[in-house]
Design an enzyme around this catalytic site. Structure first.
Site, short mmCIF file in Angstrom:
data_model
loop_
_atom_site.label_atom_id
_atom_site.label_comp_id
_atom_site.label_asym_id
_atom_site.label_seq_id
_atom_site.Cartn_x
_atom_site.Cartn_y
_atom_site.Cartn_z
N CYS A 133 0.85 -1.19 0.00
CA CYS A 133 0.00 0.00 0.00
C CYS A 133 0.89 1.24 0.00
CB CYS A 133 -0.89 -0.02 1.24
SG CYS A 133 -2.01 1.38 1.37
N HIS B 121 -10.14 0.94 1.19
CA HIS B 121 -9.74 2.28 1.63
C HIS B 121 -10.95 3.19 1.78
CE1 HIS B 121 -5.42 2.53 1.97
NE2 HIS B 121 -5.23 1.95 0.77
N HIS C 282 -8.80 -3.78 -2.72
CA HIS C 282 -7.92 -3.00 -1.85
C HIS C 282 -8.36 -1.54 -1.79
CE1 HIS C 282 -3.81 -2.02 -0.19
NE2 HIS C 282 -4.16 -0.82 -0.66
N GLU C 283 -8.60 -0.95 -2.96
CA GLU C 283 -8.97 0.47 -3.00
C GLU C 283 -10.37 0.70 -2.45
OE1 GLU C 283 -6.59 2.47 -3.35
OE2 GLU C 283 -5.20 1.02 -4.22
#
Length: 185
Positions: free
Chosen positions: A89, A135, A131-132
């Site tokens: 990351c 976030h 993953h994003e």
């Protein structure tokens, strides 16, 4: 377009769920350009708005020569197949840990102009999209690790040059249950 500083692990904005985008305006298009330029300058596969300190549901990606973005993504998974592989990351520089993710993902969302779009990802693209999107939910990939891997990752973080011992970060368990992502803890 401007390369922006990336918020590092420990910054509260990374743990705060982002708000849905409601205005598809010039400012949103500027944010998408800043995200894209910053991501490419850093050599990342993806970058979410909270990583630039902006609490909006938008991220950019650059995977397998495909560069794009998605606003207000909603994920679905066509099957239960999983992958496990190294994940890092830009907000946690230098730390890479094997992380379980779904192998296939479909993201429904919008372009920077408000047009509906669909992103279908497999392998690395699926990993990036998950993953994003994490976030945008205030979740970091560290939250998806088992206890031993999380402990090792925290050791790496504490040894990193960028780590600030005066403001130690917290790691939490993922809020997503097995039924949503099919992942073990």
């Amino acid at each position: 377009m401007t390369v922006q500083p990336i918020r590092l692990f420990g910054d509260p904005v990374l743990r705060t769920p982002a708000d849905a985008v409601v205005d598809f305006d010039k400012e949103l298009r500027r944010l998408v350009r800043d995200l894209t330029e910053t991501m490419q300058d850093e050599g990342g596969a993806g970058l979410a708005a909270p990583q630039l300190g902006v609490g909006l549901r938008v991220f950019t990606f650059h995977v397998d020569e495909v560069v794009g973005h998605i606003v207000n993504p909603v994920l679905s998974f066509p099957d239960a197949e999983e992958q496990e592989g190294p994940e890092g990351c830009l907000s946690i520089p230098g730390v890479y840990v094997d992380t379980k993710r779904r192998q296939h993902v479909v993201a429904q969302g919008f372009s920077e102009h408000g047009d509906p779009l669909q992103l279908v990802g497999t392998g690395l693209m699926a990993r990036c999209v998950q993953h994003e999107t994490d976030h945008l939910d205030g979740v970091l990939f560290l939250d998806r690790l088992d206890a031993a891997a999380r402990k090792d990752a925290m050791k790496q973080i504490r040894a990193a040059e960028w780590y600030d011992a005066g403001a130690p970060p917290t790691v939490r368990t993922s809020p997503h249950e097995r039924g949503i992502f099919g992942l073990g803890r």
